[in-house]
Write a protein that holds these residues in place. Structure first.
Motif, short mmCIF file in Angstrom:
data_model
loop_
_atom_site.label_atom_id
_atom_site.label_comp_id
_atom_site.label_asym_id
_atom_site.label_seq_id
_atom_site.Cartn_x
_atom_site.Cartn_y
_atom_site.Cartn_z
N VAL A 168 -5.90 0.55 -4.01
CA VAL A 168 -5.26 0.40 -5.31
C VAL A 168 -6.25 -0.20 -6.29
CG1 VAL A 168 -3.38 -0.73 -6.56
CG2 VAL A 168 -3.03 0.07 -4.21
N ARG A 169 -6.21 0.31 -7.53
CA ARG A 169 -7.09 -0.25 -8.57
C ARG A 169 -6.82 -1.74 -8.70
NH1 ARG A 169 -6.23 -1.49 -13.91
NH2 ARG A 169 -8.08 -1.50 -15.26
N GLY A 170 -7.89 -2.53 -8.70
CA GLY A 170 -7.75 -3.97 -8.73
C GLY A 170 -7.75 -4.53 -7.32
N HIS A 171 -7.58 -5.83 -7.22
CA HIS A 171 -7.57 -6.47 -5.90
C HIS A 171 -6.74 -7.73 -5.95
CE1 HIS A 171 -10.37 -9.56 -7.33
NE2 HIS A 171 -11.06 -8.59 -7.89
N GLY A 172 -6.47 -8.26 -4.77
CA GLY A 172 -5.71 -9.50 -4.67
C GLY A 172 -4.21 -9.25 -4.69
N LEU A 173 -3.46 -10.34 -4.87
CA LEU A 173 -2.01 -10.27 -4.79
C LEU A 173 -1.38 -9.47 -5.93
CD1 LEU A 173 -1.24 -13.92 -3.66
CD2 LEU A 173 -1.37 -11.86 -2.26
N ALA A 174 -2.13 -9.28 -7.03
CA ALA A 174 -1.58 -8.52 -8.15
C ALA A 174 -1.31 -7.07 -7.76
CB ALA A 174 -2.54 -8.57 -9.34
N ALA A 175 -2.04 -6.55 -6.79
CA ALA A 175 -1.88 -5.16 -6.37
C ALA A 175 -0.88 -5.01 -5.23
CB ALA A 175 -3.23 -4.58 -5.94
N LEU A 176 -0.26 -6.11 -4.80
CA LEU A 176 0.60 -6.06 -3.62
C LEU A 176 1.83 -5.18 -3.84
CD1 LEU A 176 1.01 -7.11 -0.76
CD2 LEU A 176 2.17 -9.09 -1.70
N GLY A 177 2.38 -5.16 -5.06
CA GLY A 177 3.56 -4.34 -5.34
C GLY A 177 3.27 -2.86 -5.17
N THR A 178 2.11 -2.40 -5.65
CA THR A 178 1.75 -0.99 -5.48
C THR A 178 1.51 -0.66 -4.02
OG1 THR A 178 0.71 -1.06 -7.66
CG2 THR A 178 0.16 0.80 -6.25
N VAL A 179 0.88 -1.56 -3.29
CA VAL A 179 0.65 -1.35 -1.86
C VAL A 179 1.98 -1.20 -1.13
CG1 VAL A 179 -0.21 -2.44 0.25
CG2 VAL A 179 -1.57 -2.54 -1.84
N ALA A 180 2.95 -2.05 -1.45
CA ALA A 180 4.26 -1.99 -0.79
C ALA A 180 4.96 -0.68 -1.09
CB ALA A 180 5.11 -3.18 -1.22
N ALA A 181 4.89 -0.21 -2.35
CA ALA A 181 5.56 1.05 -2.71
C ALA A 181 4.96 2.23 -1.96
CB ALA A 181 5.45 1.27 -4.22
N LEU A 182 3.65 2.28 -1.85
CA LEU A 182 3.00 3.41 -1.19
C LEU A 182 3.22 3.38 0.33
CD1 LEU A 182 -0.34 3.57 -3.18
CD2 LEU A 182 1.42 5.33 -3.09
N LEU A 183 3.09 2.20 0.93
CA LEU A 183 3.28 2.13 2.38
C LEU A 183 4.73 2.41 2.76
CD1 LEU A 183 1.08 -0.91 3.48
CD2 LEU A 183 0.68 1.52 3.88
#
Length: 361
Positions: free
Chosen positions: A129-144
């Motif tokens: 996901v573009r960016g890093h850290g906890l800010a990208a956690l929402g996108t990671v959760a949606a995709l997984l």
């Protein structure tokens, strides 16, 4: 959405600072020594107020540390659900994965991975996901979340990718609506074009056949014997997010993962890592060190690569790094691997193998 509720202060936590403050005021106005103008009186008064101030600082610091530990426990629990540990074996494949976050203290960043055994084969996703850290956690959760459902439901890999693309589009629209309200902001129905995700989808059939779909992600490396080479050098599709998927989408066959061979999936943070002089980290070189000087297991690959990467960046990577290693050990019985000690690079070889295709597309 995960919400962390602040704990209400206890009676003890509220009373102690008040009691210390009251004691300091009582000493100032009730103790004859505090009203003396001599040097001794001033020294004693300063010592009393210093002790009270130090006690208050210590009390506040301890309360903040207790609250920080609570927040970290909640964050680790949430992160372990989003990026859950992979099983050590999947349908005869030895599996290992690890993630290194650029944000200090974070366990999950903008990288994502998952491997699932389905009736269509072992399906794997690796993304960034573009960016890093906890800010990208929402996108990671949606995709997984989308991948974990679609991997079992969809017979074709391209349909899995389309469902992930739709899940990402919904998530970005909701994020745009939250960050840019309708009064004076951009149209919330059109996510910000800079938000994108690179995704690699991989399917390993029962006979080791590899089928791949790649949207802007680095190709995995194939470890075969003492050689390290990319799985393919063809151009991938554009990343998910800013561009629509093509109307005709089909997973490409990329040969077979033979018994004893390994695939190393990774995010671009591994190859983009630089040292103090600006030199890029050589991931192929680190993998070559594995097949040359170590027993080739997924765990050895992770250990060697992360040790070399942290040494290269002096322990301060600037981007999230994720590695996922799959080794084909199908048809092998426990203990059937013998170590070849004839040279400096001990390599595992099968004591018994089943026939496998020898051609590679």
């Amino acid at each position: 959405m995960i919400r962390i509720k602040a704990r209400a202060p206890t009676v003890r936590g509220a009373v102690l600072p008040f009691a210390w403050g009251a004691a300091a005021v009582a000493y100032k106005y009730g103790c004859p020594l505090a009203r003396q103008g001599g040097l001794g009186g001033r020294i004693v008064t300063s010592a009393v107020f210093f002790a009270v101030g130090a006690a208050l600082v210590f009390h506040v610091r301890r309360a903040l540390l207790r609250e920080l530990r609570q927040v970290r426990r909640v964050a680790r629990a949430a992160q372990s659900v989003v990026l859950r540990p992979l099983p050590p074996r999947l349908e005869g494949l030895n599996v290992a994965a690890a993630q290194l976050s650029a944000d200090r203290g974070a366990c999950v960043g903008g990288d994502l991975y998952e491997a699932i055994a389905t009736e269509y084969g072992v399906r794997v996703v690796m993304g960034d996901v573009r960016g890093h850290g906890l800010a990208a956690l929402g996108t990671v959760a949606a995709l997984l979340g989308s991948f974990r459902e679609a991997a079992h439901d969809e017979p074709e890999l391209d349909r899995v990718l389309r469902r992930m693309d739709r899940a990402l589009a919904r998530h970005l629209r909701e994020q745009a609506r939250t960050e840019h309200p309708s009064h004076g902001g951009p149209d919330p129905g059109h996510p910000v074009v800079e938000d994108f995700v690179t995704v690699l989808l991989l399917e390993i059939g029962e006979n080791g056949e590899l089928r791949v779909l790649n949207c802007g992600h680095p190709w995995p490396y194939l470890l075969s014997g003492s050689t390290v080479e990319p799985l393919t050098r063809t151009d991938p599709l554009p990343p998910l997010g800013p561009f629509a998927l093509p109307a005709k989408l089909e997973a490409h066959a990329r040969g077979h993962l033979l018994v004893g061979e390994s695939l190393v999936l990774f995010t671009d943070g591994a190859e983009d890592a630089r040292d103090a002089r600006g030199r890029f980290f050589s991931l192929p070189g680190a993998l070559a060190d594995v097949v040359r000087n170590h027993t080739v297991t997924p765990q050895a690959v992770l250990r060697t690569v992360f040790t070399a990467l942290l040494g290269h960046t002096d322990g301060r990577p600037t981007d999230d790094v994720a590695l996922l290693v799959l080794r084909n050990e199908r048809g092998m019985k426990p203990g059937a691997w013998d170590s070849d000690l004839s040279g400096p690079g001990a390599r595992l070889r099968p004591a018994m193998t089943r026939p496998q295709p020898t051609t590679r597309r």
